[in-house]
Design a protein around this motif. Structure first.
Motif, PDB file in Angstrom:
ATOM      1  N   VAL A  75      -1.601   2.946  48.148  1.00  0.00           N
ATOM      2  CA  VAL A  75      -0.539   1.891  48.014  1.00  0.00           C
ATOM      3  C   VAL A  75      -1.242   0.435  48.177  1.00  0.00           C
ATOM      4  O   VAL A  75      -1.869   0.291  49.398  1.00  0.00           O
ATOM      5  CB  VAL A  75       0.568   2.259  48.862  1.00  0.00           C
ATOM      6  N   PRO A  76      -1.005  -0.565  47.212  1.00  0.00           N
ATOM      7  CA  PRO A  76      -1.650  -1.728  47.270  1.00  0.00           C
ATOM      8  C   PRO A  76      -0.817  -2.478  48.727  1.00  0.00           C
ATOM      9  O   PRO A  76       0.124  -1.989  49.126  1.00  0.00           O
ATOM     10  CB  PRO A  76      -1.147  -2.572  46.084  1.00  0.00           C
ATOM     11  N   ALA A  77      -1.424  -3.484  48.939  1.00  0.00           N
ATOM     12  CA  ALA A  77      -0.812  -4.185  50.355  1.00  0.00           C
ATOM     13  C   ALA A  77       0.388  -4.828  50.117  1.00  0.00           C
ATOM     14  O   ALA A  77       0.545  -5.463  48.804  1.00  0.00           O
ATOM     15  CB  ALA A  77      -2.174  -5.094  50.614  1.00  0.00           C
ATOM     16  N   ALA A  78       1.179  -4.839  50.964  1.00  0.00           N
ATOM     17  CA  ALA A  78       2.514  -5.539  50.815  1.00  0.00           C
ATOM     18  C   ALA A  78       2.429  -6.947  50.721  1.00  0.00           C
ATOM     19  O   ALA A  78       3.198  -7.743  50.193  1.00  0.00           O
ATOM     20  CB  ALA A  78       3.542  -4.908  51.626  1.00  0.00           C
ATOM     21  N   THR A  79       1.508  -7.547  51.638  1.00  0.00           N
ATOM     22  CA  THR A  79       1.422  -9.040  51.888  1.00  0.00           C
ATOM     23  C   THR A  79       0.017  -9.204  51.396  1.00  0.00           C
ATOM     24  O   THR A  79      -0.851  -8.392  51.420  1.00  0.00           O
ATOM     25  CB  THR A  79       1.716  -9.413  53.145  1.00  0.00           C
ATOM     26  N   PRO A  80      -0.195 -10.556  50.973  1.00  0.00           N
ATOM     27  CA  PRO A  80      -1.592 -10.946  50.402  1.00  0.00           C
ATOM     28  C   PRO A  80      -2.405 -11.022  51.884  1.00  0.00           C
ATOM     29  O   PRO A  80      -2.103 -11.514  53.041  1.00  0.00           O
ATOM     30  CB  PRO A  80      -1.413 -12.654  49.930  1.00  0.00           C
ATOM     31  N   GLY A  81      -3.675 -10.508  51.597  1.00  0.00           N
ATOM     32  CA  GLY A  81      -4.678 -10.308  52.793  1.00  0.00           C
ATOM     33  C   GLY A  81      -4.280  -9.110  53.396  1.00  0.00           C
ATOM     34  O   GLY A  81      -5.259  -8.817  54.338  1.00  0.00           O
ATOM     35  N   GLY A  82      -3.281  -8.294  53.236  1.00  0.00           N
ATOM     36  CA  GLY A  82      -3.142  -6.912  54.045  1.00  0.00           C
ATOM     37  C   GLY A  82      -4.010  -5.966  53.587  1.00  0.00           C
ATOM     38  O   GLY A  82      -4.886  -6.026  52.552  1.00  0.00           O
ATOM     39  N   ARG A  83      -3.877  -4.927  54.250  1.00  0.00           N
ATOM     40  CA  ARG A  83      -4.646  -3.586  54.151  1.00  0.00           C
ATOM     41  C   ARG A  83      -4.250  -2.695  53.031  1.00  0.00           C
ATOM     42  O   ARG A  83      -2.943  -2.259  53.305  1.00  0.00           O
ATOM     43  CB  ARG A  83      -5.107  -3.162  55.518  1.00  0.00           C
ATOM     44  N   GLU A  84      -4.758  -2.043  52.138  1.00  0.00           N
ATOM     45  CA  GLU A  84      -4.345  -0.843  51.468  1.00  0.00           C
ATOM     46  C   GLU A  84      -4.000   0.236  52.416  1.00  0.00           C
ATOM     47  O   GLU A  84      -4.746   0.627  53.111  1.00  0.00           O
ATOM     48  CB  GLU A  84      -5.122  -0.805  50.265  1.00  0.00           C
ATOM     49  N   ARG A  85      -2.798   0.982  51.982  1.00  0.00           N
ATOM     50  CA  ARG A  85      -2.777   2.467  52.664  1.00  0.00           C
ATOM     51  C   ARG A  85      -2.841   3.405  51.571  1.00  0.00           C
ATOM     52  O   ARG A  85      -2.556   3.323  50.546  1.00  0.00           O
ATOM     53  CB  ARG A  85      -1.313   2.156  53.214  1.00  0.00           C
ATOM     54  N   SER A  86      -2.847   4.735  52.189  1.00  0.00           N
ATOM     55  CA  SER A  86      -2.822   5.915  51.260  1.00  0.00           C
ATOM     56  C   SER A  86      -1.738   6.700  51.694  1.00  0.00           C
ATOM     57  O   SER A  86      -1.275   6.634  53.024  1.00  0.00           O
ATOM     58  CB  SER A  86      -4.228   6.597  51.424  1.00  0.00           C
ATOM     59  N   ARG A  87      -1.296   7.445  50.840  1.00  0.00           N
ATOM     60  CA  ARG A  87       0.026   8.507  51.120  1.00  0.00           C
ATOM     61  C   ARG A  87      -0.199   9.433  50.517  1.00  0.00           C
ATOM     62  O   ARG A  87      -0.852   9.636  49.210  1.00  0.00           O
ATOM     63  CB  ARG A  87       1.508   7.689  50.701  1.00  0.00           C
ATOM     64  N   ASN A  88       0.470  10.536  50.985  1.00  0.00           N
ATOM     65  CA  ASN A  88       0.528  12.029  50.292  1.00  0.00           C
ATOM     66  C   ASN A  88       1.907  12.222  49.008  1.00  0.00           C
ATOM     67  O   ASN A  88       2.849  11.657  49.345  1.00  0.00           O
ATOM     68  CB  ASN A  88       0.637  12.975  51.387  1.00  0.00           C
ATOM     69  N   VAL A  89       1.075  12.579  47.967  1.00  0.00           N
ATOM     70  CA  VAL A  89       2.027  12.862  46.874  1.00  0.00           C
ATOM     71  C   VAL A  89       2.397  14.230  46.769  1.00  0.00           C
ATOM     72  O   VAL A  89       1.256  15.068  46.458  1.00  0.00           O
ATOM     73  CB  VAL A  89       1.839  12.022  45.710  1.00  0.00           C
ATOM     74  N   LEU A  90       3.524  14.743  46.576  1.00  0.00           N
ATOM     75  CA  LEU A  90       3.838  16.328  46.718  1.00  0.00           C
ATOM     76  C   LEU A  90       3.717  16.586  45.247  1.00  0.00           C
ATOM     77  O   LEU A  90       4.137  16.108  44.315  1.00  0.00           O
ATOM     78  CB  LEU A  90       5.398  16.583  46.947  1.00  0.00           C
TER      79      LEU A  90
END
Length: 260
Positions: A75-90
């Protein structure tokens, strides 16, 4: 005492005669649908939007009849300079009802309320391999889940509902511009009016004002240290008295000889 011959037959016939006169309790299924309890454990429904693929239901199931497949997405960062996150997709969620013993442990351990009991029970199959139902079928059974019972009037509001309401109110407050009431502006101006008038009068008092001949100057008014050149100095009688000439209907009297 020996039993009377034929007494057992008479008791049996008496029971038969009593039941013949009563109304039957047999339900003619499938012509007549049974009246089931609201919380009947018929089948398990899946609310896919709440599933986070935590695998708790699959690990706690004593029969190992739940099959889950998933993959990770970035998942891309919500704010500029933020960290990308990962999520599980069923990808897959299936339950093998040929192994399920309807204990309800998977529903109890689900932390996000993704599994519910449905009173639906008509899902028999001629082949046992068809009793493994995928997430599409489980989603259809979700719409047959009855609504939860109403809370007690004095009960505390659920934390999920309270958090959602606070978030909605915060977003609405950010999107709605503040409305200024007209009477508030008028009150603010009225409060500033006396302050400005007082400041102006103080500035005017600090400045020297020439005193008119007809109106005596107030003692509180400050005077310049040196008199102007066009104003008569006290004790100098060579200059005419301005107060006499300023009075209407009077003329300056000539000085007589010998008067000082």
């Amino acid at each position: 005492m020996a039993p009377i011959p034929g007494s057992g037959l008479a008791k049996g016939l008496a029971v038969t005669l009593r039941t013949m006169t009563r109304k039957t309790v047999t339900e003619q299924y499938p012509d007549a649908q049974p009246d089931l309890a609201p919380r009947t454990r018929g089948v398990i429904g899946l609310f896919e939007e709440n599933c986070t693929v935590c695998m708790l239901c699959a690990r706690e199931c004593p029969d190992w009849c739940i099959y889950i497949d998933s993959h990770k997405e970035t998942v891309p960062a919500a704010t500029p300079g933020g960290r990308e996150r990962s999520r599980n997709v069923l990808d897959r969620f299936a339950i093998d009802f040929s192994l399920c013993m309807y204990c309800g442990i998977c529903i109890e351990v689900c932390p996000f309320d993704a599994l519910f009991w449905s009173p639906e029970f008509e899902y028999a199959e001629t082949d046992i391999r068809d009793l493994t139902h995928e997430r599409d079928k489980l989603r259809e059974w979700m719409w047959t889940v009855p609504a939860p019972p109403a809370l007690d009037p004095g009960a505390e509001e659920p934390k999920e509902i309270a958090a959602a309401r606070k978030t909605a109110e915060k977003l609405a407050a950010q999107q709605t511009p503040p409305v200024t009431e007209p009477h508030a502006d008028e009150q603010a101006r009225a409060a500033e009016g006396p302050t400005r008038a007082q400041g102006d009068s103080q500035q005017q008092t600090d400045q020297p004002r020439p005193s008119s001949p007809s109106t005596p100057s107030s003692p509180s008014t400050s005077r310049p240290t040196s008199p102007p050149s066009d104003r008569p100095v006290a004790g100098d009688r060579s200059q005419p008295d301005p107060s006499a000439s300023a009075r209407p209907g009077t003329e300056p009297q000539p000085k007589q000889e010998g008067q000082e």
